[in-house]
Design an enzyme around this catalytic site. Structure first.
Site, short mmCIF file in Angstrom:
data_model
loop_
_atom_site.label_atom_id
_atom_site.label_comp_id
_atom_site.label_asym_id
_atom_site.label_seq_id
_atom_site.Cartn_x
_atom_site.Cartn_y
_atom_site.Cartn_z
N ALA B 71 -23.55 22.41 8.55
CA ALA B 71 -24.25 23.41 7.74
C ALA B 71 -24.16 23.07 6.26
CB ALA B 71 -23.67 24.79 8.00
N THR B 72 -23.12 22.38 5.84
CA THR B 72 -23.03 21.96 4.44
C THR B 72 -24.22 21.07 4.10
OG1 THR B 72 -20.64 22.20 4.30
CG2 THR B 72 -21.65 20.63 2.78
N ASN B 153 -18.20 34.71 6.08
CA ASN B 153 -17.10 34.04 6.76
C ASN B 153 -15.78 34.78 6.53
OD1 ASN B 153 -17.64 33.21 4.06
ND2 ASN B 153 -16.18 31.54 4.27
N GLN B 181 -22.09 31.98 10.26
CA GLN B 181 -21.20 32.96 10.89
C GLN B 181 -21.97 33.95 11.76
OE1 GLN B 181 -18.00 32.76 10.91
NE2 GLN B 181 -17.69 31.21 9.33
N SER B 201 -24.20 25.75 12.28
CA SER B 201 -23.27 24.68 12.60
C SER B 201 -22.69 24.91 14.00
CB SER B 201 -22.14 24.67 11.56
OG SER B 201 -21.35 23.54 11.76
N ALA B 202 -22.68 23.86 14.83
CA ALA B 202 -22.31 24.02 16.24
C ALA B 202 -20.84 24.39 16.44
CB ALA B 202 -22.62 22.74 17.00
N HIS B 203 -19.97 23.92 15.54
CA HIS B 203 -18.54 24.11 15.81
C HIS B 203 -18.09 25.55 15.59
CE1 HIS B 203 -16.55 24.25 11.78
NE2 HIS B 203 -17.69 23.71 11.40
N THR B 239 -29.88 7.89 12.85
CA THR B 239 -29.97 7.82 14.31
C THR B 239 -29.57 9.17 14.92
OG1 THR B 239 -29.45 5.48 14.23
CG2 THR B 239 -29.07 6.60 16.33
N CYS B 326 -2.44 31.02 -2.48
CA CYS B 326 -1.70 29.81 -2.21
C CYS B 326 -2.20 29.04 -1.01
CB CYS B 326 -0.24 30.16 -2.08
SG CYS B 326 0.36 31.11 -3.46
#
Lengths: 326, 392
Positions: B71-72, B153, B181, B201-203, B239, B326
């Site tokens: 997606a980026t 997200n 999301q 995005s697939a993941h 490809t 942090c």
């Protein structure tokens, strides 16, 4: 950037075992209450540093024996991540048994060193160093209270980074103590510049009196001047190694040796030489020279004469010297 | 026990997806662009994957859905090409986005600003949503694109994409939505909603990492980001990543078939978890539940710093996340918490728990128990809950 930076840091894996242990089981977490301290005839000091809105806050408790100024007990409360809690825990431990006057000399470096598993490996990654700086700041604040330094004077410190409430003095000290060279490092150590970023350089959304880039430049210049002065003093006293001299001092030293030991022989043969440049080069210090007059073109200038010059300089100044005619 | 509650970061690849991908590594490994059988043998599976994606999103055959690496890439493609196609030539000069977008939007916009593009970062309301009337109020004659995420997200809060789409359509402005999301978590119907470009995005829905897509309505023009061998009708060279495209097809099919049932099941677990955690004093969650993806909770726990909390959860085998201080390498507070106007004292106390269809009731109970233990321990240490006041 290089191979080791290609995947994200495993921040927690860089913590020492001591940091992990102190986060999981802080020994000195808790409070000391006024009524208990009074019963023992001691004085209670409770100091706050940081703020939850900045992501870290610590409250330090000292029970001080007023007859000796010795801190007989110390505890802490902390809002923060693992390193903040671990730093606070070890910091209270470093305070106990010391007089307030001694405790105020504890620096963030001492706190971080005390958390190391071995002396050569940092206890936390650089971006976590601010946690130990905070431990150092809260001690100073507690000491100020005990020693009756007007609390106003603490509040009147010049604050450079409002978001993280970091003072000019802290920034200057941290640059000096840790030999910081970039604004990013200042942010890692103090959090200054880590939030709204207005204090980094002019042009942010808020106009500031002091900017980190200027403070850094000023302190680095002072440090360089001091270093130069120290080099000059040491040189005057004849106590400086050739390698530690400034370039100008090196040129003067080389010229002095040449004048005393070499030049007269060259002039007798109708020639002379001059020093062109001096450059450190790995384990060598390369001195570039140029022959003048009859020396230039003389066969011996690249053999016997050169050997004599180099040997003399090596003997008088440094074994690392190489002489290169151009 | 190990419990993974960070499914907004990434998800486990479904075993059925792995199975569907497997033949395309060692058996059907041909290049789809080749003329021989090794190449053409991959075509049926690719066609099936394309059908699966079009069906899942209810895209029309006139639309393009172009596979990308993530997606980026899809987000960069839209923003950079809108700049190249509409702004560089002086026709337009303005892009509208929101304050709470993913870094692949915000960083690209920052770069576009350096190129001279005017970028408006819309504020969100107290619930964390971008409102359509706010979008409308910032659109000018020179606005080239509106880019607003479908769901957050950080909070799971779903934006009113249909309304924003109408606003853009009316104003004649192109509309992009980062739906990373949303796809696979809630119904996304690209014929029902007017949106020109959609990234995914697939993941994030139990597919593999390294494959995503960009939906382009009506195959409208958008110059390519990647130039090369003219794969995907010349829209995105490189490809074709056959096994990953096949995996994405299978994953999106699994995630969207019976999505109402899956959502109900995840929602029930999420709501139970949220109800239990909110029994802790001084806690609140961000966004109304009905406006959130059914798997997400962003909870603030007063007096407990986010990374400290993650540390204790991690010690109990629980993976969660925080956008605050942090945990990430910078020192920023949770931007969403600040954007919704939460008390700045609480900006570092956000913990995000994101479930998946694989999360079990047993895991939820385990998390409830250990979350409470962690809060108890860290509040005992916390300065916010100290009784003795400072002496000066």
């Amino acid at each position: 950037m290089a191979k080791n930076d290609l995947i994200g840091a495993s921040l927690w894996d860089e913590y020492s075992n001591k940091v992990t242990d102190r986060m999981n089981n802080p020994r000195h977490q808790g409070e000391i209450f006024e009524e208990d301290v009074k019963k023992r005839g001691n004085k209670l000091i409770v100091a706050d540093f940081g703020a939850e809105s900045c992501g870290d806050a610590v409250r330090l408790y000292w029970e001080v024996d007023p007859k000796t100024d010795i801190i007989v007990d110390s505890k802490f409360k902390s809002f923060g991540c693992g390193t903040a809690i671990a730093s606070s825990d070890i910091m209270t431990e470093l305070c106990v048994g010391k007089t307030v006057q001694e405790a105020v000399k504890i620096t963030n470096i001492d706190v971080e060193m005390a958390l190391r598993d071995d002396p050569d490996t940092p206890a936390v990654p650089a971006q976590k160093m601010h946690c130990s700086v905070m431990a150092y700041d809260v001690i100073k604040k507690a000491a100020g209270q005990y020693l009756n330094v007007d609390s106003e004077s603490f509040e009147e410190e010049i604050i450079v980074c409002e978001c993280a409430r970091v003072s000019l003095k802290t920034i200057q000290e941290v640059i000096r103590l840790n030999d910081l060279k970039t604004v990013e490092e200042i942010t890692d150590y103090t959090k200054a510049g880590g939030f709204c970023k207005s204090c980094i350089k002019p042009g942010g959304h808020e106009e500031k009196e002091y900017y980190l880039v200027d403070i850094l430049a000023d302190v680095r210049r002072e440090m360089d001047e001091e270093k130069m002065k120290a080099a000059a003093d040491a040189s005057a006293a004849g106590e400086i190694k050739f390698e530690d001299m400034t370039l100008v001092q090196q040129i003067k030293a080389v010229d002095a040796v040449i004048d005393e030991n070499v030049r007269q022989f060259l002039i007798m043969d109708g020639g002379n030489m001059e020093v062109i440049d001096i450059k450190p080069n790995d384990e060598y210090i390369d001195i570039y020279i140029r022959y003048l007059g009859a020396c230039s073109g003389c066969a011996s200038s690249s053999t016997g004469t050169l050997y004599a010059i180099e040997t003399t300089l090596k003997e008088k100044l440094s074994s690392k010297i190489r002489v290169l005619p151009i | 026990m190990q419990v993974y509650l960070d499914n907004n970061a990434t998800t486990m690849v479904a075993p059925e997806v792995v199975e569907a991908m497997n033949p395309f590594f060692t058996e059907l490994y041909g290049n789809p662009n080749s003329l021989h059988k090794f190449g053409t043998a991959t075509h049926p599976a690719l066609s099936r994957a394309i059908d699966q994606v079009y069906t899942a999103l209810n895209a029309s055959d006139e639309d393009d859905i172009i596979f990308t690496s993530c997606a980026t890439e899809s987000n960069n493609w839209v923003l950079q090409s809108i700049y190249n196609d509409y702004i560089k030539n002086g026709e337009k000069d303005h892009i509208i986005t929101s304050e709470v977008e993913h870094p692949s939007i915000l960083s690209t916009c920052a770069w576009l600003e350096q190129q001279g593009v005017k970028v408006t970062y819309l504020p969100v309301n107290e619930e964390g949503r971008v409102e359509a009337h706010v979008v409308k109020s910032f659109i000018t004659q020179k606005t080239a694109l509106v880019s607003v995420m479908w769901a957050s997200n950080e909070t799971g809060v779903i934006n009113p994409i249909k309304e924003i789409g109408e606003v853009c359509k009316e104003a004649g402005v192109l509309f992009h939505s980062d739906a990373v999301q949303a796809v696979g978590k809630i119904p996304v119907d690209l014929q029902d909603v007017h949106v020109d470009f959609v990234s995914m995005s697939a993941h994030k829905f139990h597919g593999p990492k390294g494959v995503g897509a960009l939906f382009i309505k009506n195959s409208q023009p958008l110059s390519p980001l990647l130039h090369g061998g003219d794969q995907m009708s010349g829209r995105r060279s490189g490809t074709l990543n056959v096994p990953y495209i096949v995996g994405m097809g299978k994953a999106i099919e699994m995630a969207t078939q019976n999505i109402e049932q899956t959502m109900a099941s995840i929602r029930a677990k999420r709501d139970h978890l949220e109800d239990e955690l909110l029994k802790l004093s001084d806690t609140f969650t961000v966004g109304k539940r009905e406006h959130r993806t059914p798997n997400t909770i962003l909870i603030s726990v007063k007096g407990v710093e986010g990374e400290g909390m993650l540390w204790d959860l991690n010690n109990a085998g629980i993976g969660a996340s925080t956008g605050s201080a942090c945990a990430s390498e910078d020192l920023e507070a949770n931007s969403v918490m600040l954007a919704i106007g939460a008390d700045s004292e609480l900006a570092h106390t956000g913990i995000r728990l994101s479930l998946s269809r694989y999360t079990t009731d047993e895991e939820v109970e385990y998390v409830i128990e250990h979350f409470k233990k962690a809060v108890e321990r860290l509040r005992a240490i916390s300065s916010s809950f100290a009784k003795q006041a400072p002496t000066a």
